[in-house]
Design a protein around this motif. Structure first.
Motif, PDB file in Angstrom:
ATOM      1  N   LYS A   1       3.922   0.379  12.315  1.00 16.34           N
ATOM      2  CA  LYS A   1       3.013  -0.430  11.493  1.00 16.34           C
ATOM      3  C   LYS A   1       2.725   0.281  10.179  1.00 16.34           C
ATOM      4  O   LYS A   1       2.486   1.484  10.162  1.00 16.34           O
ATOM      5  CB  LYS A   1       1.713  -0.685  12.250  1.00 16.34           C
ATOM      6  CG  LYS A   1       1.934  -1.486  13.510  1.00 16.34           C
ATOM      7  CD  LYS A   1       0.648  -1.727  14.267  1.00 16.34           C
ATOM      8  CE  LYS A   1       1.013  -2.468  15.541  1.00 16.34           C
ATOM      9  NZ  LYS A   1      -0.049  -3.082  16.211  1.00 16.34           N
ATOM     10  N   ASN A   2       2.725  -0.486   9.106  1.00 14.98           N
ATOM     11  CA  ASN A   2       2.397   0.071   7.800  1.00 14.98           C
ATOM     12  C   ASN A   2       0.882   0.141   7.662  1.00 14.98           C
ATOM     13  O   ASN A   2       0.203  -0.883   7.652  1.00 14.98           O
ATOM     14  CB  ASN A   2       2.993  -0.777   6.679  1.00 14.98           C
ATOM     15  CG  ASN A   2       2.781  -0.137   5.326  1.00 14.98           C
ATOM     16  OD1 ASN A   2       2.229   0.950   5.217  1.00 14.98           O
ATOM     17  ND2 ASN A   2       3.221  -0.810   4.290  1.00 14.98           N
ATOM     18  N   ILE A   3       0.365   1.344   7.564  1.00 14.03           N
ATOM     19  CA  ILE A   3      -1.086   1.540   7.456  1.00 14.03           C
ATOM     20  C   ILE A   3      -1.556   1.558   6.010  1.00 14.03           C
ATOM     21  O   ILE A   3      -2.755   1.540   5.757  1.00 14.03           O
ATOM     22  CB  ILE A   3      -1.533   2.843   8.158  1.00 14.03           C
ATOM     23  CG1 ILE A   3      -0.965   4.076   7.446  1.00 14.03           C
ATOM     24  CG2 ILE A   3      -1.159   2.816   9.627  1.00 14.03           C
ATOM     25  CD1 ILE A   3      -1.583   5.392   7.890  1.00 14.03           C
ATOM     26  N   PHE A   4      -0.615   1.609   5.066  1.00 17.99           N
ATOM     27  CA  PHE A   4      -0.993   1.809   3.674  1.00 17.99           C
ATOM     28  C   PHE A   4      -1.275   0.509   2.954  1.00 17.99           C
ATOM     29  O   PHE A   4      -0.581  -0.480   3.120  1.00 17.99           O
ATOM     30  CB  PHE A   4       0.079   2.616   2.941  1.00 17.99           C
ATOM     31  CG  PHE A   4       0.191   4.015   3.471  1.00 17.99           C
ATOM     32  CD1 PHE A   4      -0.852   4.906   3.321  1.00 17.99           C
ATOM     33  CD2 PHE A   4       1.328   4.427   4.138  1.00 17.99           C
ATOM     34  CE1 PHE A   4      -0.769   6.199   3.825  1.00 17.99           C
ATOM     35  CE2 PHE A   4       1.429   5.712   4.641  1.00 17.99           C
ATOM     36  CZ  PHE A   4       0.381   6.599   4.487  1.00 17.99           C
ATOM     37  N   ARG A   5      -2.337   0.543   2.138  1.00 13.38           N
ATOM     38  CA  ARG A   5      -2.747  -0.589   1.299  1.00 13.38           C
ATOM     39  C   ARG A   5      -2.896  -0.077  -0.121  1.00 13.38           C
ATOM     40  O   ARG A   5      -3.430   1.009  -0.330  1.00 13.38           O
ATOM     41  CB  ARG A   5      -4.075  -1.168   1.781  1.00 13.38           C
ATOM     42  CG  ARG A   5      -4.000  -1.729   3.192  1.00 13.38           C
ATOM     43  CD  ARG A   5      -5.295  -2.339   3.654  1.00 13.38           C
ATOM     44  NE  ARG A   5      -5.795  -3.381   2.793  1.00 13.38           N
ATOM     45  CZ  ARG A   5      -5.418  -4.664   2.833  1.00 13.38           C
ATOM     46  NH1 ARG A   5      -4.513  -5.043   3.683  1.00 13.38           N
ATOM     47  NH2 ARG A   5      -5.949  -5.552   2.018  1.00 13.38           N
ATOM     48  N   SER A   6      -2.459  -0.873  -1.044  1.00 16.49           N
ATOM     49  CA  SER A   6      -2.601  -0.516  -2.451  1.00 16.49           C
ATOM     50  C   SER A   6      -4.028  -0.823  -2.900  1.00 16.49           C
ATOM     51  O   SER A   6      -4.505  -1.944  -2.750  1.00 16.49           O
ATOM     52  CB  SER A   6      -1.597  -1.315  -3.284  1.00 16.49           C
ATOM     53  OG  SER A   6      -1.721  -0.974  -4.637  1.00 16.49           O
ATOM     54  N   GLY A   7      -4.705   0.182  -3.401  1.00 12.64           N
ATOM     55  CA  GLY A   7      -6.072  -0.002  -3.870  1.00 12.64           C
ATOM     56  C   GLY A   7      -7.105   0.158  -2.770  1.00 12.64           C
ATOM     57  O   GLY A   7      -6.785   0.492  -1.624  1.00 12.64           O
ATOM     58  N   ALA A   8      -8.336  -0.101  -3.140  1.00 14.43           N
ATOM     59  CA  ALA A   8      -9.470   0.056  -2.222  1.00 14.43           C
ATOM     60  C   ALA A   8      -9.423  -0.978  -1.099  1.00 14.43           C
ATOM     61  O   ALA A   8      -8.818  -2.047  -1.245  1.00 14.43           O
ATOM     62  CB  ALA A   8     -10.783  -0.079  -2.989  1.00 14.43           C
ATOM     63  N   ILE A   9     -10.065  -0.649   0.001  1.00 19.82           N
ATOM     64  CA  ILE A   9     -10.162  -1.558   1.148  1.00 19.82           C
ATOM     65  C   ILE A   9     -11.431  -2.392   0.966  1.00 19.82           C
ATOM     66  O   ILE A   9     -12.538  -1.851   0.921  1.00 19.82           O
ATOM     67  CB  ILE A   9     -10.183  -0.768   2.468  1.00 19.82           C
ATOM     68  CG1 ILE A   9      -8.877   0.033   2.596  1.00 19.82           C
ATOM     69  CG2 ILE A   9     -10.386  -1.707   3.653  1.00 19.82           C
ATOM     70  CD1 ILE A   9      -8.884   1.057   3.700  1.00 19.82           C
ATOM     71  N   ALA A  10     -11.246  -3.686   0.849  1.00 21.76           N
ATOM     72  CA  ALA A  10     -12.361  -4.591   0.554  1.00 21.76           C
ATOM     73  C   ALA A  10     -13.209  -4.873   1.788  1.00 21.76           C
ATOM     74  O   ALA A  10     -12.695  -4.963   2.907  1.00 21.76           O
ATOM     75  CB  ALA A  10     -11.822  -5.907  -0.004  1.00 21.76           C
ATOM     76  N   ALA A  11     -14.497  -5.041   1.578  1.00 24.83           N
ATOM     77  CA  ALA A  11     -15.425  -5.378   2.665  1.00 24.83           C
ATOM     78  C   ALA A  11     -15.009  -6.682   3.348  1.00 24.83           C
ATOM     79  O   ALA A  11     -15.156  -6.812   4.564  1.00 24.83           O
ATOM     80  CB  ALA A  11     -16.843  -5.492   2.123  1.00 24.83           C
ATOM     81  N   GLU A  12     -14.480  -7.623   2.590  1.00 20.48           N
ATOM     82  CA  GLU A  12     -14.041  -8.902   3.161  1.00 20.48           C
ATOM     83  C   GLU A  12     -12.890  -8.708   4.143  1.00 20.48           C
ATOM     84  O   GLU A  12     -12.812  -9.387   5.166  1.00 20.48           O
ATOM     85  CB  GLU A  12     -13.604  -9.877   2.046  1.00 20.48           C
ATOM     86  CG  GLU A  12     -14.713 -10.252   1.082  1.00 20.48           C
ATOM     87  CD  GLU A  12     -14.997  -9.196   0.018  1.00 20.48           C
ATOM     88  OE1 GLU A  12     -16.091  -9.275  -0.575  1.00 20.48           O
ATOM     89  OE2 GLU A  12     -14.166  -8.288  -0.221  1.00 20.48           O
ATOM     90  N   PHE A  13     -11.995  -7.768   3.841  1.00 20.84           N
ATOM     91  CA  PHE A  13     -10.878  -7.456   4.731  1.00 20.84           C
ATOM     92  C   PHE A  13     -11.405  -6.892   6.054  1.00 20.84           C
ATOM     93  O   PHE A  13     -10.944  -7.260   7.131  1.00 20.84           O
ATOM     94  CB  PHE A  13      -9.916  -6.471   4.060  1.00 20.84           C
ATOM     95  CG  PHE A  13      -8.785  -6.034   4.945  1.00 20.84           C
ATOM     96  CD1 PHE A  13      -7.692  -6.868   5.134  1.00 20.84           C
ATOM     97  CD2 PHE A  13      -8.818  -4.815   5.594  1.00 20.84           C
ATOM     98  CE1 PHE A  13      -6.641  -6.470   5.962  1.00 20.84           C
ATOM     99  CE2 PHE A  13      -7.784  -4.415   6.415  1.00 20.84           C
ATOM    100  CZ  PHE A  13      -6.691  -5.246   6.598  1.00 20.84           C
ATOM    101  N   ILE A  14     -12.386  -6.013   5.955  1.00 20.35           N
ATOM    102  CA  ILE A  14     -12.989  -5.408   7.151  1.00 20.35           C
ATOM    103  C   ILE A  14     -13.696  -6.479   7.976  1.00 20.35           C
ATOM    104  O   ILE A  14     -13.507  -6.554   9.195  1.00 20.35           O
ATOM    105  CB  ILE A  14     -13.953  -4.279   6.749  1.00 20.35           C
ATOM    106  CG1 ILE A  14     -13.162  -3.146   6.083  1.00 20.35           C
ATOM    107  CG2 ILE A  14     -14.756  -3.774   7.945  1.00 20.35           C
ATOM    108  CD1 ILE A  14     -14.003  -2.163   5.314  1.00 20.35           C
ATOM    109  N   ALA A  15     -14.478  -7.321   7.330  1.00 19.22           N
ATOM    110  CA  ALA A  15     -15.189  -8.394   8.036  1.00 19.22           C
ATOM    111  C   ALA A  15     -14.210  -9.332   8.727  1.00 19.22           C
ATOM    112  O   ALA A  15     -14.422  -9.740   9.879  1.00 19.22           O
ATOM    113  CB  ALA A  15     -16.074  -9.170   7.062  1.00 19.22           C
TER     114      ALA A  15
END
Length: 147
Positions: A7-21
């Motif tokens: 699994k690719n764990i990497f994301r470009s840029g900051a991790i958004a609160a909406e993604f976490i929610a």
């Protein structure tokens, strides 16, 4: 190592609160989960030698890091009774106050979720070839030491 797809764990840029929610909300349909543990890593505006950190620029040896993360994932699933585990790490420039690491473990009972989450975070910090360059407000920079 198992035949599980890496699994690719990497994301470009900051991790958004909406993604976490959204990640949390997706688990409400899973009726065998009794506990979640979440770790959120946030960039601090540390003051080092009278200079304030404005951001951290994360880079990684991605191929090696993904293989190592798969090994960590398998070891954690072997050690703890987890329902699922999700890990996301930012790459690129992440400003102070933004999120750069999201670790989310789920299990039937709280102790496994909490212990697994803590161990994953510690192993990521120690074992993954991911580097952070602290970028100061004056635009100078230095490599960050993992603590």
């Amino acid at each position: 190592m198992s035949e599980n797809k890496i699994k690719n764990i990497f994301r470009s840029g900051a991790i958004a609160a909406e993604f976490i929610a959204d990640s949390i909300a997706k688990h409400s349909a899973k009726k065998d989960i009794g506990a979640h543990s979440i770790f959120l890593g946030q960039v601090r505006a540390d003051i080092i030698n009278d200079k304030t950190v404005a951001a951290i620029e994360y880079t990684a040896y991605e191929e090696m890091a993904l293989k190592k993360m798969q090994e960590i994932r398998e070891a954690i699933f072997s050690k703890y009774k987890l329902t699922c585990m999700h890990v996301y790490h930012s790459l690129g420039v992440i400003k102070a106050g933004e999120l750069c690491l999201f670790v989310f473990t789920s299990s039937p009972h709280r102790r496994a979720a909490i212990d697994a989450c803590n161990e994953v975070v510690e192993r990521i910090k120690k074992e993954l070839p991911v580097w952070g360059k602290e970028v100061f407000e004056d635009e100078t920079h230095q490599w960050k030491e993992n603590k």
